[in-house]
Write a protein that holds these residues in place. Structure first.
Motif, PDB file in Angstrom:
ATOM      1  N   LEU A  22      26.197 -14.707   7.533  1.00  9.90           N
ATOM      2  CA  LEU A  22      25.886 -14.465   6.131  1.00  9.90           C
ATOM      3  C   LEU A  22      24.617 -13.637   5.956  1.00  9.90           C
ATOM      4  CD1 LEU A  22      26.790 -17.868   4.423  1.00  9.90           C
ATOM      5  CD2 LEU A  22      28.000 -15.680   4.204  1.00  9.90           C
ATOM      6  N   ASP A  23      23.591 -13.927   6.744  1.00 13.66           N
ATOM      7  CA  ASP A  23      22.345 -13.178   6.609  1.00 13.66           C
ATOM      8  C   ASP A  23      22.571 -11.701   6.861  1.00 13.66           C
ATOM      9  OD1 ASP A  23      20.947 -15.457   5.977  1.00 13.66           O
ATOM     10  OD2 ASP A  23      20.144 -15.774   7.980  1.00 13.66           O
ATOM     11  N   GLN A  24      23.247 -11.365   7.951  1.00 19.06           N
ATOM     12  CA  GLN A  24      23.454  -9.968   8.286  1.00 19.06           C
ATOM     13  C   GLN A  24      24.457  -9.301   7.349  1.00 19.06           C
ATOM     14  OE1 GLN A  24      24.877 -11.303  12.265  1.00 19.06           O
ATOM     15  NE2 GLN A  24      26.365  -9.638  12.102  1.00 19.06           N
ATOM     16  N   SER A  25      25.235 -10.115   6.628  1.00 15.01           N
ATOM     17  CA  SER A  25      26.168  -9.565   5.662  1.00 15.01           C
ATOM     18  C   SER A  25      25.507  -9.277   4.314  1.00 15.01           C
ATOM     19  CB  SER A  25      27.338 -10.542   5.437  1.00 15.01           C
ATOM     20  OG  SER A  25      28.024 -10.804   6.638  1.00 15.01           O
ATOM     21  N   GLY A  26      24.267  -9.668   4.170  1.00 14.86           N
ATOM     22  CA  GLY A  26      23.544  -9.444   2.923  1.00 14.86           C
ATOM     23  C   GLY A  26      23.896 -10.420   1.838  1.00 14.86           C
ATOM     24  N   LEU A  27      24.389 -11.593   2.229  1.00 15.64           N
ATOM     25  CA  LEU A  27      24.773 -12.613   1.254  1.00 15.64           C
ATOM     26  C   LEU A  27      23.811 -13.794   1.268  1.00 15.64           C
ATOM     27  CD1 LEU A  27      28.580 -12.521   1.990  1.00 15.64           C
ATOM     28  CD2 LEU A  27      27.554 -12.014  -0.219  1.00 15.64           C
ATOM     29  N   PRO A  64      31.364  -8.074  -7.242  1.00 15.12           N
ATOM     30  CA  PRO A  64      30.833  -7.323  -6.088  1.00 15.12           C
ATOM     31  C   PRO A  64      30.378  -8.233  -4.953  1.00 15.12           C
ATOM     32  CG  PRO A  64      30.072  -6.328  -8.127  1.00 15.12           C
ATOM     33  CD  PRO A  64      30.770  -7.601  -8.520  1.00 15.12           C
ATOM     34  N   SER A  65      29.764  -9.365  -5.277  1.00 16.86           N
ATOM     35  CA  SER A  65      29.317 -10.268  -4.211  1.00 16.86           C
ATOM     36  C   SER A  65      30.498 -10.949  -3.532  1.00 16.86           C
ATOM     37  CB  SER A  65      28.336 -11.309  -4.766  1.00 16.86           C
ATOM     38  OG  SER A  65      28.924 -12.052  -5.819  1.00 16.86           O
ATOM     39  N   SER A  66      31.550 -11.264  -4.304  1.00 20.49           N
ATOM     40  CA  SER A  66      32.747 -11.835  -3.692  1.00 20.49           C
ATOM     41  C   SER A  66      33.442 -10.811  -2.801  1.00 20.49           C
ATOM     42  CB  SER A  66      33.718 -12.325  -4.767  1.00 20.49           C
ATOM     43  OG  SER A  66      33.189 -13.440  -5.464  1.00 20.49           O
ATOM     44  N   ALA A  67      33.415  -9.539  -3.200  1.00 22.41           N
ATOM     45  CA  ALA A  67      33.983  -8.485  -2.358  1.00 22.41           C
ATOM     46  C   ALA A  67      33.209  -8.373  -1.052  1.00 22.41           C
ATOM     47  CB  ALA A  67      33.962  -7.152  -3.106  1.00 22.41           C
ATOM     48  N   LYS A  68      31.904  -8.529  -1.109  1.00 26.74           N
ATOM     49  CA  LYS A  68      31.082  -8.493   0.107  1.00 26.74           C
ATOM     50  C   LYS A  68      31.415  -9.671   1.011  1.00 26.74           C
ATOM     51  CE  LYS A  68      26.866  -7.092  -0.414  1.00 26.74           C
ATOM     52  NZ  LYS A  68      25.397  -7.047  -0.708  1.00 26.74           N
ATOM     53  N   LEU A  69      31.652 -10.835   0.416  1.00 27.35           N
ATOM     54  CA  LEU A  69      32.041 -12.010   1.202  1.00 27.35           C
ATOM     55  C   LEU A  69      33.399 -11.777   1.853  1.00 27.35           C
ATOM     56  CD1 LEU A  69      31.587 -14.935   2.130  1.00 27.35           C
ATOM     57  CD2 LEU A  69      32.541 -15.695  -0.065  1.00 27.35           C
ATOM     58  N   PHE A  70      34.321 -11.180   1.131  1.00 24.33           N
ATOM     59  CA  PHE A  70      35.635 -10.864   1.697  1.00 24.33           C
ATOM     60  C   PHE A  70      35.493  -9.932   2.903  1.00 24.33           C
ATOM     61  CE2 PHE A  70      39.075  -7.605   1.614  1.00 24.33           C
ATOM     62  CZ  PHE A  70      40.079  -8.384   2.162  1.00 24.33           C
ATOM     63  N   GLU A  71      34.684  -8.914   2.768  1.00 22.32           N
ATOM     64  CA  GLU A  71      34.484  -7.974   3.882  1.00 22.32           C
ATOM     65  C   GLU A  71      33.875  -8.682   5.088  1.00 22.32           C
ATOM     66  OE1 GLU A  71      32.043  -5.009   2.107  1.00 22.32           O
ATOM     67  OE2 GLU A  71      33.647  -4.225   0.816  1.00 22.32           O
ATOM     68  N   ARG A 113      24.756 -23.793  -7.699  1.00 21.38           N
ATOM     69  CA  ARG A 113      23.676 -23.754  -6.715  1.00 21.38           C
ATOM     70  C   ARG A 113      24.193 -23.289  -5.345  1.00 21.38           C
ATOM     71  NH1 ARG A 113      24.104 -29.468  -8.093  1.00 21.38           N
ATOM     72  NH2 ARG A 113      25.228 -30.619  -6.476  1.00 21.38           N
ATOM     73  N   ALA A 114      25.327 -22.582  -5.369  1.00 20.23           N
ATOM     74  CA  ALA A 114      25.946 -22.166  -4.115  1.00 20.23           C
ATOM     75  C   ALA A 114      25.550 -20.742  -3.741  1.00 20.23           C
ATOM     76  CB  ALA A 114      27.464 -22.268  -4.211  1.00 20.23           C
ATOM     77  N   ARG A 115      25.361 -20.556  -2.470  1.00 22.97           N
ATOM     78  CA  ARG A 115      25.170 -19.216  -1.919  1.00 22.97           C
ATOM     79  C   ARG A 115      26.509 -18.498  -1.831  1.00 22.97           C
ATOM     80  NH1 ARG A 115      22.099 -18.219   3.879  1.00 22.97           N
ATOM     81  NH2 ARG A 115      22.423 -15.961   4.049  1.00 22.97           N
TER      82      ARG A 115
END
Length: 396
Positions: free
Chosen positions: A391-396, A313-320, A175-177
């Protein structure tokens, strides 16, 4: 980027907390907490709970039967009227309270700081990361601005494969974002974007005792069998594929003048992909099932297991997003692959965007030379806070 609103308030407050962070860290490092010392691990948990109470943060206890309890601290954020979407998914800050050290180690090697380097059992792995998470939660509780609910998950048995913590971690991750695992930053300052999986096994071997002089031929040597099994297991290592097998503990025998009736080996197996695990585990089972010394018998038990951390891909976005946030905290951060295992593999495996080793920078974990660069405490906390706020502006 010029910080405004909650970001400016949170990062400014964290900048004033360096000494307070070190005070919490000193108390925590000087508290026993080996994985099998439930009382000690729960005493560290009591410190976490006291801190949260002082900052008005509710804490739920998920009891552990044999190992340290799991603590779940929550800070509200986002729009509480929203019924769906990322706004209501939890932003998880994760860390483990247990260490690898024997009881009494803090008395032998208490927390010290010299020339900006802190030492002591568990100082970087991962009590500094716990302190970082505590202060980030406190910052958001004080100043608000979180784009969703924050959850601080403080577990108690990671160093032995999270036998009781794993289901709690996986349930939280589903249930984690996003998940930030505050294992220590690498000595280079990098975070970890990938980790190996690991399986930890014990093999028990049964032979037959006999007098080694007067009745040698009646004996069946479990140690002889153990020796050949060790050679066969080690032969499975393939460094080109990142596969390692290490028999790190052995025991056996009854006396020097007795053919050994029993033996034991403990195996550490590290791998990169799930396919590697299946292949090598199949070969290990073959080795265990084969009797190199006729008449011996063997049985294997898996004592603990970690899943690999792979970058989706979502973890890569979080890394960026984290790299950009770290840059605004004055840090240049890259990503590394690590051979060590961590709870982040469990969260990634159930689909949660995950980044690991976002804690303060340190090294030489699991040794008397373990250290922490105390100057990284505040900047790494600010970097994570900025990443959460964006997070919002990162698209996550």
């Amino acid at each position: 980027m010029t910080a405004q609103g909650p970001e400016a308030a949170i990062t400014a407050w964290l900048a004033t907390q360096h000494d307070a962070m070190l005070a919490e860290l000193e108390r925590m490092v000087n508290t026993d907490g080996g994985s099998y010392d439930k009382e000690g691990v729960d005493k560290v948990g009591a410190q976490v709970r006291e801190f949260m109470t002082r900052h008005g943060i509710p804490v739920e206890t998920i009891p552990g039967d044999r190992f340290g309890d799991c603590l779940r601290a929550t800070v509200e954020g986002g729009d509480p009227t929203a019924n769906s979407g990322n706004n209501r998914q939890n932003i998880v800050l994760m860390g483990h309270r247990d260490t690898v050290f024997p009881k009494g180690e803090p008395d032998r090697r208490p927390f010290t700081i010299k020339d900006g380097i802190a030492s002591g059992p568990g100082v970087c792995d991962m009590k500094a990361g716990l302190v970082l998470n505590m202060f980030i939660l406190a910052a958001f509780a004080k100043h608000g601005g979180a784009p969703g609910p924050l959850v601080g998950l403080f577990t108690g048995d990671e160093e032995i494969g999270s036998p009781e913590g794993r289901p709690v971690i996986e349930a939280e991750a589903r249930r984690a974002r996003v998940v930030f695992n505050s294992e220590p930053g690498r000595p280079s300052g990098a975070v970890v974007t990938g980790r190996k999986g690991g399986v930890f096994m014990v093999v028990e071997i049964e032979g037959r005792a006999a007098h080694s002089g007067g009745n040698f031929e009646a004996g069946i040597s479990a140690i002889g069998e153990l020796a050949q099994k060790i050679v066969a297991v080690h032969a499975l290592t393939d460094l080109s594929r990142g596969i390692t097998l290490n028999v790190g503990l052995v025991s056996g025998g009854q006396s020097v003048n007795t053919v050994a009736p029993s033996g034991q080996m403990q195996i550490d197996f590290r791998y990169v992909t799930p396919e590697d695990r299946d292949e090598i585990m199949g070969k290990i089972h073959e080795i265990v099932g084969k009797s190199f010394v006729p008449g011996t018998r063997a049985a294997m038990t898996i004592r603990g297991e970690f899943l690999p951390l792979t970058q989706s891909p979502s973890s890569a976005k979080l890394f960026e997003a984290y790299v950009a946030a770290a840059a605004d905290s004055g840090l240049t951060v890259t990503g590394e692959f690590a051979g060590g295992c961590a709870d982040s593999g469990f969260t990634a495996a159930v689909g949660a965007p995950t980044i690991c080793a976002v804690g303060p920078v340190g090294g030489k974990a699991h040794s008397p030379e373990e250290y922490l660069d105390v100057a990284t405490m505040v900047p790494r906390a600010q970097a994570m806070a900025r990443a959460i706020l964006r997070l919002d502006q990162s698209g996550l």
